[in-house]
Design an enzyme around this catalytic site. Structure first.
Site, PDB file in Angstrom:
ATOM      1  N   ASP A  57       4.961   4.614  -6.261  1.00  0.00           N
ATOM      2  CA  ASP A  57       6.147   5.452  -6.074  1.00  0.00           C
ATOM      3  C   ASP A  57       5.770   6.915  -6.219  1.00  0.00           C
ATOM      4  OD1 ASP A  57       7.887   5.219  -9.303  1.00  0.00           O
ATOM      5  OD2 ASP A  57       5.903   5.977  -8.761  1.00  0.00           O
ATOM      6  N   GLU A  89      12.301   5.619  -4.270  1.00  0.00           N
ATOM      7  CA  GLU A  89      11.029   6.232  -3.938  1.00  0.00           C
ATOM      8  C   GLU A  89       9.859   5.276  -4.148  1.00  0.00           C
ATOM      9  OE1 GLU A  89      12.856   6.835  -6.539  1.00  0.00           O
ATOM     10  OE2 GLU A  89      11.680   7.220  -8.354  1.00  0.00           O
ATOM     11  N   ASN A  96      14.200  15.829  -5.975  1.00  0.00           N
ATOM     12  CA  ASN A  96      15.543  15.872  -5.395  1.00  0.00           C
ATOM     13  C   ASN A  96      16.395  16.945  -6.059  1.00  0.00           C
ATOM     14  OD1 ASN A  96      15.491  14.039  -3.313  1.00  0.00           O
ATOM     15  ND2 ASN A  96      16.059  12.285  -4.585  1.00  0.00           N
ATOM     16  N   ASP A 137      14.707  13.091   1.346  1.00  0.00           N
ATOM     17  CA  ASP A 137      14.564  12.086   2.404  1.00  0.00           C
ATOM     18  C   ASP A 137      13.389  12.394   3.323  1.00  0.00           C
ATOM     19  OD1 ASP A 137      18.153  11.532   2.889  1.00  0.00           O
ATOM     20  OD2 ASP A 137      16.748  10.810   1.378  1.00  0.00           O
TER      21      ASP A 137
END
Length: 522
Positions: free
Chosen positions: A386, A430, A394, A403
């Site tokens: 991840d 993620e 974010n 994204d």
């Protein structure tokens, strides 16, 4: 009154003619594909066999060159040994020896120098104009070898840097003895490594070909392509020496180099009179380039021919079955519907954001591969990874940019997927998963590390992450599933990989951690 109905071809006759035309087109297509496949495979085999012959001949020629080179120099050493052991080492005699040595070095460009050391390693005489007495060579490998071994034959030592010039040299030496057989010193000839490098560069072995010269015990003397860091390294565990230990003094095989991981067609040969091995290898990829290009041309032409054949065949069949057009159109509509349903089903298994397989597809594939690996007793590996500190990403850059970050990571994962049987999926958020059938823990670790490095090389800005770029952490595991009383399942693989991922995060992130999962037999 009898009524006569006009006669028309029966449905069975129409189907019979349609069947014969279809069978003809299929048969011709099959024959064309079979001939193309056989010719292509035969051409590939011929290309490889011709290359094996060429590399074997080249290895034979290089071995003869090495034999002649070392043999010519060894003859000089034999003469020096005889002269030194039969004459006193007084100044007059040593002056004549110096002139003789200088003349031999001048006559043989490959000869870097000639040297004589006494039993303490002191310089007695050499081919230089001025004898430098401040040096002592008792620590050199060739001196220690002759001091500790009574062998009177030639000794090819590991490459060293000359103390007098600083050049890389290859040493050939012989032992000197007193009349009672005790050690009295060493006579040494040094060959300029540049001589071998220049000679090997004259051979056309392509961009990825390789030539190396090594001692019989696996010490690398010189290699093309040249890398100074490899000089004197131990290559006895490499594929060439492994093949040599099993198959004798000469051979040819397709092997993968442990130095650069390139697959090559390799031929090697041990010198007849000296403990030295020569190898020449051509890249399989480069050797087959011409074959691939020719195969592509043949395949393209065959495809055009098959397409034309099918167009003509279908046109004839269409003329015969024109009255069944409605039924044919209905079948086409049905096929289109099935195709669209199939596409919709496939889309249902894809992640909308990244285009990777989604969690549903991953779970199904994991169960399927787990059962297959258990049945075949083959390894099954899983990489869980991840994006490091993605929530902070974010929070700082916004969800749209988050994204986009996931899309960029996904493109890297797609690009690195090299086998059709592997599956890359977005596991959630993620987090991503790479399922690797038939892969052990080492192979899976290589995949994970390559993925980590590739994503790091994207240099995506991430101010909240150490290094200020986006990185990933990965956990790797691999098992050979077996039936177990403990009730192990495919999810154990996920849990183990997730534990390894947790270790990677706890260890500082931007790293790969492995954890082996074990399963007991019933």
């Amino acid at each position: 009154m009898t009524t006569h109905t006009p006669t028309t071809p029966t449905k069975s006759k129409r189907l019979s003619l349609q069947g014969m035309l279809t069978a003809f087109v299929v048969t011709v297509t099959f024959l064309l594909i079979s001939i193309l496949t056989w010719n292509s495979w035969n051409a590939r085999t011929t290309t490889l066999n011709e290359t094996k012959t060429a590399t074997a001949n080249m290895a034979r020629a290089l071995a003869q060159h090495g034999e002649d080179t070392i043999g010519g120099i060894d003859n000089v050493l034999v003469g020096l040994v005889e002269t030194l052991e039969q004459n006193p080492w007084d100044s007059e005699h040593l002056d004549r020896m110096n002139m003789f040595m200088r003349q031999r070095v001048a006559d043989l460009p490959l000869l870097h120098g000639l040297f004589v050391y006494d039993d303490k390693g002191r310089w007695i005489v050499n081919s230089q104009e001025v004898l430098r007495t401040e040096f002592n060579n008792s620590d050199r490998e060739y001196f220690i070898f002759h001091r500790d071994h009574a062998d009177r034959g030639p000794h090819v030592g590991p490459p060293v840097r000359s103390r007098s010039t600083g050049d890389w040299i290859i040493t050939v030496s012989r032992r000197l003895e007193h009349p009672d057989g005790s050690f009295s010193g060493v006579v040494l000839a040094t060959i300029s490594m540049q001589y071998f490098r220049s000679y090997y560069e004259s051979f056309d072995i392509g961009k990825s070909g390789a030539i190396f010269l090594a001692t019989q015990n696996g010490t690398l003397l010189v290699r093309r392509p040249f890398d100074e860091k490899l000089i004197g390294s131990d290559v006895s565990k490499g594929s060439i020496f492994q093949h040599y230990s099993k198959h004798g003094p000469s051979g040819t095989a397709i092997l993968v180099s442990k130095i650069d991981q390139v697959e090559r067609i390799s031929s090697y040969r041990r010198l007849d009179h000296y403990p030295v091995l020569i190898s020449v290898a051509l890249s399989t990829e480069e050797v087959l380039t011409g074959w691939r290009e020719e195969t592509i041309r043949y395949v393209s032409a065959s495809v055009v021919l098959i397409v034309l054949l099918w167009i003509m065949g279908l046109r004839l069949i269409h003329q015969i079955t024109i009255r069944e057009r409605a039924q044919a159109e209905l079948r086409i509509a049905r096929d289109d519907l099935e195709r669209m349903n199939g596409e919709l089903a496939a889309l249902a298994l894809l992640d909308g954001l990244t285009g990777l397989a989604n969690r549903r597809r991953f779970d199904a594939a994991l169960d399927e591969e787990y059962v297959r690996a258990m049945r075949n007793r083959t390894p099954l590996a899983l990489v869980m990874l991840d994006v490091d500190h993605f929530k902070k990403y974010n929070d700082r850059y916004g969800h749209p940019q988050g994204d986009e970050c996931l899309r960029l990571v996904s493109r890297v994962l797609k690009k690195l997927q090299s086998r059709t049987g592997d599956l890359v999926a977005r596991y959630g958020g993620e987090e991503f998963a790479i399922l690797l059938p038939g892969t052990d823990i080492d192979g899976a670790t290589v995949v994970a590390e390559r993925t980590r490095a590739a994503i790091q090389e994207l240099n995506i800005e991430h101010a909240e992450n150490p290094g200020s770029i986006v990185t990933i952490s990965a956990g790797v595991t691999s098992i050979v599933p077996v039936r177990s009383l403990a009730g192990n399942s495919a999810q154990d693989l996920v849990r183990t990989a997730d534990q390894a991922l947790y270790q990677a995060k706890e260890s500082g992130r931007n790293r790969v951690c492995t954890l082996v999962s074990t399963v007991s037999d019933t």
